[in-house]
Design a protein around this motif. Structure first.
Motif, PDB file in Angstrom:
ATOM      1  N   ASP A   1      30.854  85.628  -3.764  1.00  0.00           N
ATOM      2  CA  ASP A   1      31.694  84.824  -2.874  1.00  0.00           C
ATOM      3  C   ASP A   1      31.223  83.373  -2.811  1.00  0.00           C
ATOM      4  OD1 ASP A   1      33.269  86.982  -2.291  1.00  0.00           O
ATOM      5  OD2 ASP A   1      32.253  87.468  -0.410  1.00  0.00           O
TER       6      ASP A   1
ATOM      7  N   ARG B   1      33.549  83.712 -10.389  1.00  0.00           N
ATOM      8  CA  ARG B   1      34.915  84.197 -10.138  1.00  0.00           C
ATOM      9  C   ARG B   1      35.908  83.585 -11.127  1.00  0.00           C
ATOM     10  NH1 ARG B   1      33.500  82.372  -5.189  1.00  0.00           N
ATOM     11  NH2 ARG B   1      35.325  81.003  -5.049  1.00  0.00           N
TER      12      ARG B   1
ATOM     13  N   THR C   1      40.189  83.177  -5.690  1.00  0.00           N
ATOM     14  CA  THR C   1      39.782  82.910  -4.309  1.00  0.00           C
ATOM     15  C   THR C   1      38.803  83.965  -3.828  1.00  0.00           C
ATOM     16  OG1 THR C   1      41.940  81.913  -3.886  1.00  0.00           O
ATOM     17  CG2 THR C   1      40.616  82.532  -1.967  1.00  0.00           C
ATOM     18  N   HIS C   2      39.050  85.212  -4.220  1.00  0.00           N
ATOM     19  CA  HIS C   2      38.151  86.301  -3.826  1.00  0.00           C
ATOM     20  C   HIS C   2      38.144  87.358  -4.920  1.00  0.00           C
ATOM     21  CE1 HIS C   2      35.906  89.073  -1.333  1.00  0.00           C
ATOM     22  NE2 HIS C   2      36.813  90.005  -1.558  1.00  0.00           N
ATOM     23  N   TYR C   3      36.989  87.939  -5.152  1.00  0.00           N
ATOM     24  CA  TYR C   3      36.865  89.028  -6.120  1.00  0.00           C
ATOM     25  C   TYR C   3      36.055  90.147  -5.479  1.00  0.00           C
ATOM     26  CZ  TYR C   3      35.414  91.715 -10.199  1.00  0.00           C
ATOM     27  OH  TYR C   3      35.182  92.729 -11.083  1.00  0.00           O
ATOM     28  N   GLN C   4      36.627  91.339  -5.436  1.00  0.00           N
ATOM     29  CA  GLN C   4      35.958  92.481  -4.820  1.00  0.00           C
ATOM     30  C   GLN C   4      34.974  93.082  -5.816  1.00  0.00           C
ATOM     31  OE1 GLN C   4      36.266  93.519  -1.550  1.00  0.00           O
ATOM     32  NE2 GLN C   4      34.481  94.759  -2.115  1.00  0.00           N
TER      33      GLN C   4
END
Length: 368
Positions: free
Chosen positions: A3, A9, A25-28
């Motif tokens: 994050d 990312r 924007t976000h990567y799990q």
């Protein structure tokens, strides 16, 4: 950690006939844990290495996931292999050390404060602004002129003899001769090695026009000193040589070219023209792992890139030359020949500075 770092990312996006990178924007992130098999400690270690090698050699889907992979292989209750791999475009040589620092800092202290550093996106925005400025356009024009008319080298000529193993190969050469030449010509040992490297590649690939990419850490800015990402710039060092050129004159010309290129380093983004690279005294940040017992385990990999890297490390009496490249292309014969030719450059330049390239070739072939 994912994050906090834009570079972790990045995914690849196709736009027409070209590709670009997008920052998610976000990567799990999900940590994969594999279990080694075997009845004895040695059997489990062999199993773990085989599992890790299979995963490392599995191509990452760059279009749908970030260009890195981290996973664990469990050997025993409190014994694991921690494996990290990534495409080079998400980080330069310092990035691996920074990643290891963060991994183990958060592992030991989950509530540790976020490192104070600007993000990779900040760096890219600064780069874009520079290229759009008058100074940036001027420097970009300089590099376009430097590489004008250059033809890519035919590296298939390096595939002579039996293939190499594909692992890095380490050689040593005497430091004193290189150091004495540097003092005599008021330059650095780096510039002596750079000349020898150029002449070796030119001879072995039978091409008098060569470009070697000289990597620069380029992390003097405190804003980006601890930023993950490809902060380094590649300096394109070009040499065009003739049979009648004298070694001493070539060293002076190479030294002057390097000085001019350093003054224009900020806009040196011609990676597609760099097939051979030189990194001198390459230092990577060490992980803060005082409370951990760590042991490096070699994982067999298949190196498929066609680029060739020479890393040079200074020792008290020797210079260590680490040669890195695809073993199917850069064979054992090529590696040994390159080392031998570089040693010949140093020896003949020391003994007979007015010697020509034609005499250098004869000297090398006589001593093989």
């Amino acid at each position: 950690m994912v994050d906090e770092n834009d570079a972790l990312r990045l995914i690849l996006v196709q736009k027409g006939d070209t590709y670009t990178q997008r920052v998610l924007t976000h990567y799990q992130f999900q940590l994969q844990v594999y279990e080694a098999q075997g009845d004895t400690e040695q059997e489990r270690l062999q199993s773990a290495v085989a599992i890790a090698s299979k995963q490392v050699n599995t191509v990452i889907d760059w279009f749908n996931q970030p260009s890195f992979r981290i996973f664990l292989v469990q050997l025993a209750e409190n014994d694991y292999l921690f494996v990290w791999l990534a495409h080079h475009w998400i980080g330069d040589g310092s990035t691996t050390g920074l990643i290891m620092d963060q991994v183990f800092r958060y592992y030991e202290h989950p509530d540790a404060p976020k490192p104070e550093t600007d993000t990779y996106l900040h760096f890219l925005r600064d780069e874009t602004a520079f290229f759009q400025s008058d100074k940036g356009k001027k420097q970009l024009a300089y590099w376009k002129q430097e590489v004008e008319g250059y033809q890519m080298l035919d590296i298939t000529k390096a595939a002579v003899g039996a293939p190499a193993s594909g692992y890095d190969h380490m050689y040593q050469i005497d430091r004193s001769g290189v150091e004495q030449l540097a003092q005599r010509y008021h330059t650095s040992m780096f510039n002596v090695i750079l000349l020898a490297y150029h002449l070796g590649v030119a001879y072995l690939l039978d091409n008098p026009d060569t470009i070697i990419g000289v990597t620069s850490a380029n992390r003097t800015s405190k804003r980006y000193f601890r930023t993950m990402g490809y902060i380094a710039h590649s300096l394109q060092h070009r040499m065009r040589i003739r049979e009648e050129d004298k070694l001493a004159d070539l060293l002076e010309a190479s030294k002057d070219t390097f000085s001019k290129n350093m003054a224009n380093l900020a806009a040196g983004h011609y990676y597609d023209r760099t097939q051979f690279c030189l990194t001198y005294q390459n230092f990577v940040a060490g992980a803060e792992t005082s409370e951990k017992q760590l042991e490096k385990v070699p994982i067999p990999t298949k190196r498929s890139v066609e680029q060739f890297f020479l890393l040079v490390f200074e020792g008290a009496d020797q210079l260590a030359l680490a040669m890195v490249g695809n073993g199917l292309i850069y064979t054992e014969h090529f590696l040994e020949s390159l080392k031998g030719y570089m040693e010949s450059v140093v020896a003949l330049l020391s003994q007979q500075p007015d010697a020509t390239l034609a005499q250098l070739r004869a000297y090398y072939e006589k001593n093989q």
